[in-house]
Design a protein around this motif. Structure first.
Motif, PDB file in Angstrom:
ATOM      1  N   ALA A 175       0.750  -1.149   0.078  1.00 27.49           N
ATOM      2  CA  ALA A 175       0.053   0.039  -0.129  1.00 27.49           C
ATOM      3  C   ALA A 175       0.817   1.274   0.197  1.00 27.49           C
ATOM      4  O   ALA A 175       0.562   2.274  -0.715  1.00 27.49           O
ATOM      5  N   ILE A 176       1.803   1.523   0.625  1.00 25.03           N
ATOM      6  CA  ILE A 176       2.976   2.534   0.858  1.00 25.03           C
ATOM      7  C   ILE A 176       3.596   2.503  -0.471  1.00 25.03           C
ATOM      8  O   ILE A 176       3.623   3.659  -1.022  1.00 25.03           O
ATOM      9  N   ALA A 177       3.962   1.307  -1.003  1.00 22.23           N
ATOM     10  CA  ALA A 177       4.691   1.394  -2.348  1.00 22.23           C
ATOM     11  C   ALA A 177       3.986   1.934  -3.662  1.00 22.23           C
ATOM     12  O   ALA A 177       4.265   2.776  -4.350  1.00 22.23           O
ATOM     13  N   LEU A 178       2.713   1.516  -3.382  1.00 24.08           N
ATOM     14  CA  LEU A 178       1.725   1.919  -4.532  1.00 24.08           C
ATOM     15  C   LEU A 178       1.639   3.625  -4.544  1.00 24.08           C
ATOM     16  O   LEU A 178       1.739   4.156  -5.566  1.00 24.08           O
ATOM     17  N   VAL A 179       1.158   4.015  -3.268  1.00 32.62           N
ATOM     18  CA  VAL A 179       1.110   5.540  -3.203  1.00 32.62           C
ATOM     19  C   VAL A 179       2.389   6.424  -3.610  1.00 32.62           C
ATOM     20  O   VAL A 179       2.450   6.922  -4.512  1.00 32.62           O
ATOM     21  N   LEU A 180       3.351   5.835  -2.794  1.00 40.71           N
ATOM     22  CA  LEU A 180       4.839   6.546  -2.984  1.00 40.71           C
ATOM     23  C   LEU A 180       5.510   6.600  -4.561  1.00 40.71           C
ATOM     24  O   LEU A 180       5.962   7.402  -5.043  1.00 40.71           O
ATOM     25  N   GLY A 181       5.520   5.143  -4.819  1.00 43.66           N
ATOM     26  CA  GLY A 181       6.141   4.892  -6.053  1.00 43.66           C
ATOM     27  C   GLY A 181       5.237   5.500  -7.140  1.00 43.66           C
ATOM     28  O   GLY A 181       5.929   6.017  -8.160  1.00 43.66           O
ATOM     29  N   THR A 182       3.873   5.452  -7.118  1.00 43.82           N
ATOM     30  CA  THR A 182       3.299   6.094  -8.230  1.00 43.82           C
ATOM     31  C   THR A 182       3.252   7.685  -8.401  1.00 43.82           C
ATOM     32  O   THR A 182       3.495   8.272  -9.392  1.00 43.82           O
ATOM     33  N   LEU A 183       3.434   8.242  -7.145  1.00 40.13           N
ATOM     34  CA  LEU A 183       3.719   9.840  -7.124  1.00 40.13           C
ATOM     35  C   LEU A 183       5.099  10.176  -7.422  1.00 40.13           C
ATOM     36  O   LEU A 183       5.128  11.111  -8.302  1.00 40.13           O
ATOM     37  N   VAL A 184       6.089   9.388  -7.268  1.00 35.86           N
ATOM     38  CA  VAL A 184       7.309   9.838  -7.374  1.00 35.86           C
ATOM     39  C   VAL A 184       7.612   9.394  -8.921  1.00 35.86           C
ATOM     40  O   VAL A 184       8.090  10.356  -9.781  1.00 35.86           O
ATOM     41  N   ALA A 231       0.336  -4.481 -11.771  1.00 37.12           N
ATOM     42  CA  ALA A 231       1.541  -5.370 -11.964  1.00 37.12           C
ATOM     43  C   ALA A 231       2.573  -4.941 -11.026  1.00 37.12           C
ATOM     44  O   ALA A 231       3.177  -5.848 -10.112  1.00 37.12           O
ATOM     45  N   GLY A 232       2.916  -3.563 -10.636  1.00 33.41           N
ATOM     46  CA  GLY A 232       3.961  -3.242  -9.690  1.00 33.41           C
ATOM     47  C   GLY A 232       3.454  -3.621  -8.347  1.00 33.41           C
ATOM     48  O   GLY A 232       4.138  -4.011  -7.425  1.00 33.41           O
ATOM     49  N   GLY A 233       2.028  -3.359  -8.163  1.00 34.17           N
ATOM     50  CA  GLY A 233       1.839  -3.852  -6.613  1.00 34.17           C
ATOM     51  C   GLY A 233       1.862  -5.414  -6.529  1.00 34.17           C
ATOM     52  O   GLY A 233       2.149  -5.569  -5.191  1.00 34.17           O
ATOM     53  N   ILE A 234       1.639  -6.258  -7.203  1.00 33.15           N
ATOM     54  CA  ILE A 234       1.829  -7.936  -7.358  1.00 33.15           C
ATOM     55  C   ILE A 234       3.251  -8.015  -7.038  1.00 33.15           C
ATOM     56  O   ILE A 234       3.500  -8.911  -6.054  1.00 33.15           O
ATOM     57  N   LEU A 235       4.104  -7.492  -7.697  1.00 32.64           N
ATOM     58  CA  LEU A 235       5.549  -7.828  -7.794  1.00 32.64           C
ATOM     59  C   LEU A 235       5.939  -7.103  -6.367  1.00 32.64           C
ATOM     60  O   LEU A 235       6.707  -7.899  -5.644  1.00 32.64           O
ATOM     61  N   ALA A 236       5.383  -5.947  -5.993  1.00 32.40           N
ATOM     62  CA  ALA A 236       6.043  -5.521  -4.553  1.00 32.40           C
ATOM     63  C   ALA A 236       5.562  -6.556  -3.404  1.00 32.40           C
ATOM     64  O   ALA A 236       6.265  -6.641  -2.491  1.00 32.40           O
ATOM     65  N   PHE A 237       4.253  -6.981  -3.482  1.00 32.62           N
ATOM     66  CA  PHE A 237       4.008  -8.002  -2.398  1.00 32.62           C
ATOM     67  C   PHE A 237       4.544  -9.065  -2.400  1.00 32.62           C
ATOM     68  O   PHE A 237       4.970  -9.762  -1.408  1.00 32.62           O
TER      69      PHE A 237
END
Length: 267
Positions: free
Chosen positions: A78-87, A197-203
């Motif tokens: 969840a953190i990665a989806l928000v921050l990764g997308t914003l960056v 896809a990024g969220g799945i890989l992050a998890f």
């Protein structure tokens, strides 16, 4: 088109078969030994049984470790989806001083050895935050996993944004849409598959992390990979370890399959 001779094809096929055997034969042994009736793993297997599967599902530490892995993975994702997308959106759509430095700093955690990241975060939590009264505890482990999970989301979203034409977004703004409406209705649907896809890989990356977890997990808290790591020193528990490893192997096909399906849409 490059054409290979018959001999080259045979040699290439042998090399590919050897590499695949090197990768998958050990996994086959783990799966097979999860059905081994013996207490200690062995080969060849003399008697098959599902008793260890029942004992593993009834084991409370295993269920607790699985729950911790899922919770930490979901939190870090969840953190990665928000921050990764914003960056990714900021670096792709805007020019500012230090842009390349920010890009490097975002990607760096995935290149650092896990033990370096773990030691750094452990020192930060115990020597900097705790003396001033900030106890991160369980949330600290989630933050630790998020540091490298962000890269998975960032890389996928950034690559997709680079291929999008800004003309549609400009047309949306010209028609009176607010920046949020443009992002929600125009931009996001175009990179949604890369986002997922990024969220799945992050998890998946968080779920199997061991080294960083060793240094950041609160006392008494184990994730599933950490439970496996700790049980490897106990030969009598090897059969349950094989069962848990088999479950993880089977479950790993889900994110791999899903990411491949989504990558077709990205391409």
């Amino acid at each position: 088109m490059l054409r290979l001779s018959t001999g080259a094809k045979v040699i290439l096929g042998i090399i590919v078969a050897a590499v695949l055997a090197f990768m998958y034969v050990p996994l086959f042994l783990v799966i097979s030994n999860s059905f081994n009736a013996a207490r200690i793993s062995s080969w060849p297997i003399e008697e098959f049984s599902t008793d260890w599967w029942g004992k593993t599902f009834a084991n409370e530490p295993v269920r607790a470790a699985l729950l911790n892995s899922v919770l930490v993975g979901l939190g870090a994702t969840a953190i990665a989806l928000v921050l990764g997308t914003l960056v990714a959106y900021a670096l792709q759509r805007f020019d500012f001083f230090g842009k390349q430095a920010v890009n490097l700093l975002v990607v760096l955690p995935i290149a650092l050895p896990g033990i370096v990241t773990g030691v750094a975060l452990n020192n930060t939590f115990n020597q900097v935050l705790e003396p001033i009264g900030i106890h991160v505890g369980y949330f600290g482990m989630i933050i630790a996993h998020a540091t490298f999970c962000i890269v998975m989301v960032f890389n996928n979203v950034f690559a997709r944004l680079r291929r999008l034409s800004p003309n549609v977004e400009e047309a949306s703004r010209d028609l009176g849409a607010t920046p949020w409406q443009t992002f929600r209705l125009i931009t996001f649907p175009q990179f949604r598959s890369a986002f997922i896809a990024g969220g799945i890989l992050a998890f998946a990356l968080s779920f199997d992390e061991v080294v960083v977890t060793i240094f950041t997990a609160p006392p008494g808290v184990e994730t599933l990979p950490l439970w496996i790591f700790n049980q490897m020193a106990r030969p009598n528990e090897a059969s349950m370890v094989n069962v848990v490893a088999t479950i993880v192997i089977i479950a790993s096909f889900i994110p791999v399959w899903a990411s491949q399906r989504l990558s077709k849409d990205i391409d």
